[in-house]
Design an enzyme around this catalytic site. Structure first.
Site, PDB file in Angstrom:
ATOM      1  CG  ASP A  64      -0.448  -0.124   2.549  1.00  0.00           C
ATOM      2  OD1 ASP A  64       0.750  -0.463   2.699  1.00  0.00           O
ATOM      3  OD2 ASP A  64      -1.210   0.104   3.520  1.00  0.00           O
ATOM      4  CB  SER A  97     -12.911   2.143  26.637  1.00  0.00           C
ATOM      5  OG  SER A  97     -12.770   0.786  26.341  1.00  0.00           O
ATOM      6  N   GLY A 104      -4.367  -6.696  18.982  1.00  0.00           N
ATOM      7  CA  GLY A 104      -3.073  -7.384  18.896  1.00  0.00           C
ATOM      8  C   GLY A 104      -3.073  -8.560  17.949  1.00  0.00           C
ATOM      9  CB  ALA A 105      -5.680 -10.504  16.364  1.00  0.00           C
ATOM     10  CG  ASP A 110      -4.453  -1.581   8.027  1.00  0.00           C
ATOM     11  OD1 ASP A 110      -4.402  -2.359   7.053  1.00  0.00           O
ATOM     12  OD2 ASP A 110      -3.559  -1.522   8.891  1.00  0.00           O
ATOM     13  CE1 TYR A 153       3.741  -1.832   7.635  1.00  0.00           C
ATOM     14  CE2 TYR A 153       4.582   0.411   7.732  1.00  0.00           C
ATOM     15  CZ  TYR A 153       3.653  -0.500   7.271  1.00  0.00           C
ATOM     16  OH  TYR A 153       2.650  -0.085   6.432  1.00  0.00           O
TER      17      TYR A 153
HETATM   18  C1  GLA Z   1      -0.066  -2.841   8.373  1.00  0.00           C
HETATM   19  C2  GLA Z   1      -0.222  -1.399   7.893  1.00  0.00           C
HETATM   20  C3  GLA Z   1      -0.809  -1.351   6.479  1.00  0.00           C
HETATM   21  C4  GLA Z   1      -0.064  -2.265   5.534  1.00  0.00           C
HETATM   22  C5  GLA Z   1       0.129  -3.649   6.138  1.00  0.00           C
HETATM   23  C6  GLA Z   1       0.994  -4.533   5.301  1.00  0.00           C
HETATM   24  O1  GLA Z   1      -1.325  -3.427   8.548  1.00  0.00           O
HETATM   25  O2  GLA Z   1      -1.051  -0.680   8.767  1.00  0.00           O
HETATM   26  O3  GLA Z   1      -0.812  -0.027   6.016  1.00  0.00           O
HETATM   27  O4  GLA Z   1       1.162  -1.703   5.142  1.00  0.00           O
HETATM   28  O5  GLA Z   1       0.696  -3.588   7.439  1.00  0.00           O
HETATM   29  O6  GLA Z   1       0.370  -4.809   4.094  1.00  0.00           O
END
Ligand code: GLA
Length: 377
Positions: free
Chosen positions: A37, A68, A117-118, A167, A219
């Site tokens: 992405d 919450s 966390g999943a 996401d 990441y």
């Molecule tokens: C996480 C990030 C997304 C994407 C995915 C890997 O979920 O939030 O933006 O980069 O990793 O596809």
């Protein structure tokens, strides 16, 4: 889970008055298109049935009060609405308020039902439910693409997580019955029917319950490698080069930059091949593409981990058409596409394999594609 009436009651208990608005947004799984992405690629996620619900009212004070059903209360002063240090859950909500430029005190109650966390994007669900609620409450008239960019900015610049835009986009634009092909360059979408139940199939989601240390640095480092490849090759993005052209320029890149870029360009092709296979109803090919995606994430992009590898290989060894890790990696969840009648034996095999390897006991979920965020009342 609290029903929408109950969230009103919970809000009243927390703040002594009724909310002005309630909204919800789902988590996601990504069928295919991982770690592309942020390279302007196409991705093919879908919204899941688990979602986060928020209830909001203005409080006429100079504070934000967050309450919450799952977490301790938090309070932030209006003049402290700046990127915060620390692991507070409220910073995801505060980040959206900040990114939308709202300068008025609010009371917010959250019921988060996306497993945390999943790797199923509970944070995007929280951000997007807050964003759609505030968009309506303050009559901001932002469209879903704007809201995707705003919620991503909240996560990047306020929370401090360098995520891409997948996401948030799918949490906002999910469509029941479809995986959503998102063009991450302009956020245009195409709904690709994913009626697996009609084909006797189910998508099993397996949460490994592990979360390795590498997550954050790993990441950002991979994202930086993709940016480096783009710069050296002098192309607008990895989206703009074919697999063959990328391979032909191998000697211009150091080995790490090449292999990471290679994952990206091959994964982009696999997404489009998956769309084609789905259009033909060819789930065997879809399964093979899921397996190839996992292998690329494991061997080329190196974002998998032993637990995810074991889950994916065990699912395939017990009859799944395909399986792969989803999301950022280094833990979190995998998915397996399989005939409905094989799901129980695949689950038992995974439980046994994980136990024998001394890994934590995984959790299982399943979900058909669901609708994206919406205002409830
Ligand atoms: C996480 C990030 C997304 C994407 C995915 C890997 O979920 O939030 O933006 O980069 O990793 O596809």
């Amino acid at each position: 889970m609290l029903s929408s009436t109950n969230i009103n009651e919970a809000f009243v208990r927390a703040f002594g008055k009724s909310p002005e608005i309630t909204a919800q947004a789902p988590g996601r799984v990504n069928l295919i298109g991982e770690h592309i992405d942020y390279s302007n690629g196409f991705v093919l996620p879908f919204a899941i049935k688990y979602h986060t619900t928020v209830a909001i009212a203005r409080n006429g004070l100079n504070i934000f009060r967050f309450s919450s059903a799952q977490k301790p209360d938090e309070v932030i002063e209006l003049n402290q609405l700046v990127p915060l240090e620390g692991e507070t859950w409220g910073r995801y909500v505060a980040g959206v308020i900040w990114a939308l430029g709202i300068a008025e005190g609010l009371d917010i109650f959250v019921d988060g039902q996306v497993p945390v966390g999943a790797g199923l994007s509970s944070s995007a669900a929280l951000e997007c439910s807050t964003a759609v609620a505030l968009n309506t409450l303050f009559n901001l008239k932002r469209d879903v693409k704007d809201l995707a960019r705003i919620t991503q900015r909240a996560e990047n610049d306020f929370v401090g997580v360098p995520c891409g835009i997948m996401d948030q986009s799918v949490s906002l634009m999910g469509k029941e019955g479809s995986a959503v092909l998102i063009d991450c360059r302009d956020l245009s979408t195409q709904n690709i029917p994913f009626n697996i139940a009609e084909h006797g199939l189910e998508l099993l989601i397996i949460d490994t319950r592990v979360h390795h240390e590498l997550v954050d640095g790993g990441y950002a480092e991979r994202r930086a490698s993709c940016e480096k490849a783009v710069e050296i090759l002098g192309i607008p993005s990895l989206r703009d080069i074919s697999v063959a052209a990328f391979e032909s320029r191998k000697s211009e890149l150091d080995p790490t930059t090449f292999i990471r870029g290679y994952h990206a360009v091959t994964e982009m092709k696999r997404v489009l091949d998956t769309v084609e296979a789905l259009t033909q109803g060819d789930f065997n090919t879809v399964g093979k593409l899921l397996n190839a995606s996992h292998a690329s994430l494991r061997d080329d992009y190196t974002v998998s981990c032993p637990e995810l590898d074991l889950v994916a290989s065990t699912a395939v060894a017990h009859g799944a058409l395909g399986a792969r890790m989803v999301g950022g990696g280094f833990g979190g969840s995998a998915i397996a596409l399989a005939k409905v009648e094989l799901i129980p034996s695949i689950q038992s095999a995974i439980l046994e394999a994980m136990k024998n390897a001394g890994f934590p006991e995984p959790r299982f979920f399943t979900s058909l594609p669901s609708d994206g965020a919406r205002v409830l009342s």
